[in-house]
Design a protein around this motif. Structure first.
Motif, PDB file in Angstrom:
ATOM      1  N   UNK A 129      31.117  18.606  45.330  1.00 56.37           N
ATOM      2  CA  UNK A 129      29.929  17.977  45.821  1.00 56.37           C
ATOM      3  C   UNK A 129      29.424  18.724  46.956  1.00 56.37           C
ATOM      4  N   UNK A 130      30.046  19.900  47.615  1.00 54.21           N
ATOM      5  CA  UNK A 130      29.335  20.825  48.302  1.00 54.21           C
ATOM      6  C   UNK A 130      28.388  21.676  47.457  1.00 54.21           C
ATOM      7  N   UNK A 131      28.767  21.952  46.099  1.00 51.81           N
ATOM      8  CA  UNK A 131      27.727  22.704  45.519  1.00 51.81           C
ATOM      9  C   UNK A 131      26.445  22.008  45.131  1.00 51.81           C
ATOM     10  N   UNK A 155      34.921  29.271  48.530  1.00 54.24           N
ATOM     11  CA  UNK A 155      36.199  29.217  48.869  1.00 54.24           C
ATOM     12  C   UNK A 155      36.778  27.833  49.032  1.00 54.24           C
ATOM     13  N   UNK A 156      35.861  26.939  49.405  1.00 60.70           N
ATOM     14  CA  UNK A 156      36.247  25.596  49.417  1.00 60.70           C
ATOM     15  C   UNK A 156      36.897  24.902  47.967  1.00 60.70           C
ATOM     16  N   UNK A 157      35.963  25.364  47.103  1.00 62.07           N
ATOM     17  CA  UNK A 157      36.501  24.777  45.614  1.00 62.07           C
ATOM     18  C   UNK A 157      37.624  25.445  45.187  1.00 62.07           C
ATOM     19  N   UNK A 206      30.249  13.202  42.419  1.00 62.43           N
ATOM     20  CA  UNK A 206      29.899  14.169  43.523  1.00 62.43           C
ATOM     21  C   UNK A 206      28.622  14.501  43.438  1.00 62.43           C
ATOM     22  N   UNK A 207      27.954  14.461  42.585  1.00 61.59           N
ATOM     23  CA  UNK A 207      26.346  14.749  42.243  1.00 61.59           C
ATOM     24  C   UNK A 207      25.560  13.741  43.348  1.00 61.59           C
ATOM     25  N   UNK A 208      25.865  12.613  42.831  1.00 63.85           N
ATOM     26  CA  UNK A 208      25.069  11.383  43.509  1.00 63.85           C
ATOM     27  C   UNK A 208      25.439  11.569  45.228  1.00 63.85           C
ATOM     28  N   UNK A 209      26.913  11.784  45.524  1.00 60.72           N
ATOM     29  CA  UNK A 209      26.980  12.224  46.919  1.00 60.72           C
ATOM     30  C   UNK A 209      26.359  13.174  47.527  1.00 60.72           C
ATOM     31  N   UNK A 210      25.979  14.216  46.901  1.00 60.46           N
ATOM     32  CA  UNK A 210      25.286  15.149  47.432  1.00 60.46           C
ATOM     33  C   UNK A 210      23.928  14.955  47.611  1.00 60.46           C
ATOM     34  N   UNK A 300      30.151  17.898  53.727  1.00 67.82           N
ATOM     35  CA  UNK A 300      30.658  17.884  52.341  1.00 67.82           C
ATOM     36  C   UNK A 300      31.818  18.840  52.210  1.00 67.82           C
ATOM     37  N   UNK A 301      31.722  20.033  52.997  1.00 63.61           N
ATOM     38  CA  UNK A 301      33.050  20.770  52.719  1.00 63.61           C
ATOM     39  C   UNK A 301      34.095  20.241  53.825  1.00 63.61           C
ATOM     40  N   UNK A 302      33.775  19.442  54.718  1.00 62.44           N
ATOM     41  CA  UNK A 302      34.969  18.923  55.395  1.00 62.44           C
ATOM     42  C   UNK A 302      35.688  17.936  55.009  1.00 62.44           C
ATOM     43  N   UNK A 303      35.138  17.156  53.821  1.00 62.13           N
ATOM     44  CA  UNK A 303      35.815  16.388  53.105  1.00 62.13           C
ATOM     45  C   UNK A 303      37.112  16.899  52.607  1.00 62.13           C
ATOM     46  N   UNK A 304      37.073  18.283  52.028  1.00 62.76           N
ATOM     47  CA  UNK A 304      38.422  18.894  51.650  1.00 62.76           C
ATOM     48  C   UNK A 304      39.454  19.063  52.627  1.00 62.76           C
ATOM     49  N   UNK A 305      39.302  18.604  54.046  1.00 63.82           N
ATOM     50  CA  UNK A 305      40.323  18.541  54.942  1.00 63.82           C
ATOM     51  C   UNK A 305      41.179  17.235  54.582  1.00 63.82           C
ATOM     52  N   UNK A 306      40.838  16.369  53.669  1.00 64.61           N
ATOM     53  CA  UNK A 306      41.568  15.416  53.509  1.00 64.61           C
ATOM     54  C   UNK A 306      42.810  15.868  52.557  1.00 64.61           C
ATOM     55  N   UNK A 307      42.729  16.891  51.967  1.00 66.82           N
ATOM     56  CA  UNK A 307      43.831  17.416  51.080  1.00 66.82           C
ATOM     57  C   UNK A 307      45.076  17.577  51.730  1.00 66.82           C
ATOM     58  N   UNK A 308      45.251  18.388  52.802  1.00 66.54           N
ATOM     59  CA  UNK A 308      46.335  18.950  53.577  1.00 66.54           C
ATOM     60  C   UNK A 308      46.919  17.468  54.256  1.00 66.54           C
TER      61      UNK A 308
END
Length: 317
Positions: A129-131, A155-157, A206-210, A300-308
């Motif tokens: 979604x960041x892209x 880097x995020x992806x 992810x597209x609609x989220x963006x 959008x990039x901050x959503x990746x923090x849910x992984x750890x």
């Protein structure tokens, strides 16, 4: 997970999004308290009374000075109104009703993907979604494509991909289904085609989220000063509750959704309500604040923090 015992992503999405309606009474109660507090402050500020003693008699001034002062005062008022730019009540209602289908589509596609594929795949694809946010933000004038933004997205992806594919396919399958035999997985409906459909749904989500995040930033102002976010999400919940329930019929008719049934076990109902409250009511609102207070790309990039956090939870369990 929820979809192991209750494979109805539409119902889960509908309940979760409709729960946003609760923000409306909270917003109106907040407005009532602010109005009450302003009323208790009194009709006039003491500093204004002090300034009244030094007020100049306009009759003693030349006409051209009066006209110049009136013109400058009018310009100040117009500039203040322009900077304020707060959307009116009906504009917020219209904005909420326009954004509701976009928000609901994002929620439904994500839940539909979770019901068909693994959590790892869903997490990986949602990070794209960041892209889409970067591209749509550049098209709509909310962001710019520069080296820093592009590198941040890559880097995020890449980090998410390394995390998601760190395990083998069989280990991921065991985590999701609890079985080791591929034939047994097919009997349970976890076919490769099923997974591919889930991946495509998450990519579309992810597209609609963006798109939603960019539009939210565009019409909410630099710091969200144009829209009361509680009212906006409240109207999104109202529109979903009143106007989107009928979508269950065509989705069931074409085979995307199973025939509707109520979640029978009491504990399953409680899980759905708790998941809706945390995953929609709270996290959706805080994410929206992150979008308007920072930028759609950062959120959008901050959503990746849910992984750890999810990995830590798995280790604890």
């Amino acid at each position: 997970g929820i979809f192991e015992d209750y494979k109805h992503p539409f119902v889960v999405s509908y309940i979760g999004t409709s729960l946003l309606t609760l923000y409306l009474p909270l917003a109106f109660f907040k407005d009532f308290l602010l109005k009450l507090l302003r009323g208790l402050q009194g009709p006039q500020n003491p500093s204004v009374q002090h300034d009244d003693k030094h007020r100049i008699n306009l009759k003693t001034l030349p006409d051209h000075v009066i006209k110049l002062g009136t013109k400058e005062e009018g310009n100040d008022v117009m500039e203040s109104q322009k900077n304020d730019g707060m959307l009116g009540a009906m504009q917020v209602v219209a904005f909420g009703f326009c954004m509701a289908p976009i928000w609901f589509a994002t929620e439904y596609l994500t839940n539909a993907a979770l019901a068909r594929t693994s959590v790892a795949n869903t997490t990986l694809l949602s990070s794209t979604s960041g892209l889409f946010t970067l591209l749509l933000g550049a098209i709509l004038g909310q962001d710019s494509i520069n080296a820093v933004n592009v590198v941040s997205v890559i880097i995020s992806i890449t980090g998410v991909a390394m995390t998601a594919f760190g395990d083998t396919w069989m280990e991921l399958s065991n985590r999701v289904t609890g079985v080791e035999d591929r034939e047994e997985m097919v009997e349970l409906g976890v076919s490769e085609n099923h997974v591919i459909v889930g991946n495509l749904l998450e990519m579309l989500s992810a597209m609609i989220y963006g798109l939603f995040s960019v539009l939210l930033k565009k019409f909410s102002g630099e710091q969200g000063e144009k829209v009361d976010m509680q009212k906006l999400f409240g109207y999104i919940g109202v529109f979903t509750l009143v106007a989107l329930w009928w979508l269950a019929w065509p989705l069931t008719a074409i085979g995307i959704e199973p025939k509707f049934t109520f979640p029978r076990p009491t504990n399953l109902q409680e899980i759905i309500i708790i998941n809706s409250f945390i995953g929609n009511f709270l996290s959706g609102y805080f994410w929206a604040l992150g979008v308007v207070w920072t930028s759609p790309l950062v959120a959008s990039l901050g959503v990746s923090l849910t992984i750890p956090i999810a990995m830590l939870e798995d280790n604890i369990q």
